[in-house]
Design an enzyme around this catalytic site. Structure first.
Site, PDB file in Angstrom:
ATOM      1  N   GLU A   1       2.617  -3.230  -9.227  1.00 44.75           N
ATOM      2  CA  GLU A   1       1.691  -4.269  -9.687  1.00 44.75           C
ATOM      3  C   GLU A   1       2.335  -5.124 -10.769  1.00 44.75           C
ATOM      4  OE1 GLU A   1      -1.941  -2.082 -10.492  1.00 44.75           O
ATOM      5  OE2 GLU A   1      -2.335  -1.919  -8.329  1.00 44.75           O
TER       6      GLU A   1
ATOM      7  N   CYS B   1       2.506  -4.376  -2.233  1.00 46.25           N
ATOM      8  CA  CYS B   1       1.964  -3.150  -1.636  1.00 46.25           C
ATOM      9  C   CYS B   1       3.085  -2.158  -1.306  1.00 46.25           C
ATOM     10  CB  CYS B   1       1.215  -3.483  -0.349  1.00 46.25           C
ATOM     11  SG  CYS B   1      -0.374  -4.281  -0.605  1.00 46.25           S
TER      12      CYS B   1
ATOM     13  N   GLU C   1       3.585  -0.663   1.483  1.00 48.72           N
ATOM     14  CA  GLU C   1       4.169  -0.953   2.806  1.00 48.72           C
ATOM     15  C   GLU C   1       5.268  -2.004   2.679  1.00 48.72           C
ATOM     16  OE1 GLU C   1       1.022  -0.812   1.918  1.00 48.72           O
ATOM     17  OE2 GLU C   1      -0.284  -0.152   3.540  1.00 48.72           O
TER      18      GLU C   1
ATOM     19  N   CYS D   1      -0.183  -6.639   4.959  1.00 47.04           N
ATOM     20  CA  CYS D   1       0.745  -5.567   5.349  1.00 47.04           C
ATOM     21  C   CYS D   1       0.676  -5.295   6.847  1.00 47.04           C
ATOM     22  CB  CYS D   1       0.476  -4.304   4.546  1.00 47.04           C
ATOM     23  SG  CYS D   1       1.086  -4.477   2.861  1.00 47.04           S
TER      24      CYS D   1
HETATM   25  N1  THU Z   1      -2.314  -1.207  -1.768  1.00 49.17           N
HETATM   26  C1  THU Z   1      -1.176  -0.806  -1.125  1.00 49.17           C
HETATM   27  O1  THU Z   1      -0.101  -0.706  -1.731  1.00 49.17           O
HETATM   28  N2  THU Z   1      -1.254  -0.522   0.190  1.00 49.17           N
HETATM   29  C2  THU Z   1      -2.411  -0.473   0.914  1.00 49.17           C
HETATM   30  O2  THU Z   1      -2.368  -0.138   2.091  1.00 49.17           O
HETATM   31  C3  THU Z   1      -3.689  -0.818   0.261  1.00 49.17           C
HETATM   32  C4  THU Z   1      -3.578  -1.389  -1.112  1.00 49.17           C
HETATM   33  C5  THU Z   1      -2.231  -1.442  -3.230  1.00 49.17           C
HETATM   34  C6  THU Z   1      -2.240  -2.862  -3.718  1.00 49.17           C
HETATM   35  C7  THU Z   1      -2.701  -2.681  -5.152  1.00 49.17           C
HETATM   36  O3  THU Z   1      -1.583  -2.341  -5.957  1.00 49.17           O
HETATM   37  C8  THU Z   1      -3.615  -1.476  -5.092  1.00 49.17           C
HETATM   38  O4  THU Z   1      -3.324  -0.811  -3.873  1.00 49.17           O
HETATM   39  C9  THU Z   1      -5.094  -1.830  -5.131  1.00 49.17           C
HETATM   40  O5  THU Z   1      -5.400  -2.814  -4.199  1.00 49.17           O
END
Ligand code: THU
Length: 131
Positions: free
Chosen positions: A43, A52, A54, A88
């Site tokens: 983040e 994310c 992925e 993603c």
């Molecule tokens: N997030 C992911 O990394 N992958 C997912 O499949 C769902 C959401 C992350 C993005 C953000 O850092 C946090 O989860 C909350 O949305």
């Protein structure tokens, strides 16, 4: 389910940088070579700049010289098996045909099996652009 992907995604999740959401996610991919690539969410104080899990795993795979995903797995401490965001899903579809399995997990042992095609029916792809 691919246990090696589960282990890799669980391990990398511990490195998630999530000071804002506190929602740590781990993802792992098996490339066509058989190698496993992992990524966690990263983040940023400028919220939209966060990435994310992925996306991190895909970047690791491409950086290693691979462009074909055989299987993917995502894990988080969520009440239901964590579901990849829309962006993603599109990123996975770039490197995986619709039949590629995607395993969605909770840290409490719940598992849901799906596919890239089920996650993103009608994905936009390079075949839709003029040559
Ligand atoms: N997030 C992911 O990394 N992958 C997912 O499949 C769902 C959401 C992350 C993005 C953000 O850092 C946090 O989860 C909350 O949305």
């Amino acid at each position: 389910m691919d246990d090696e992907l589960l282990r890799a995604a669980t391990a990398v999740r511990a490195h998630a940088y999530v000071p804002y959401s506190r929602f740590a996610v781990g993802a792992a991919l098996r490339g066509a070579s058989g190698a496993v690539y992992a990524g966690c969410n990263v983040e940023n104080a400028a919220y939209p700049e966060g990435t994310c899990a992925e996306a991190g795993a895909i970047a690791a795979m491409v950086a290693a010289g691979e462009t074909r995903i055989l299987a993917a797995l995502v894990i988080a401490d969520s009440p239901v098996p964590v579901s990849p965001c829309g962006g993603c899903r599109q990123k996975l579809a770039e490197f995986a045909p619709p039949e590629v399995p995607v395993t969605l997990c909770t840290t409490r042992g719940e598992v849901a099996e799906t596919t890239v095609g089920a996650l993103l029916p009608g994905a936009f792809d390079k075949g839709q652009m003029p040559t």
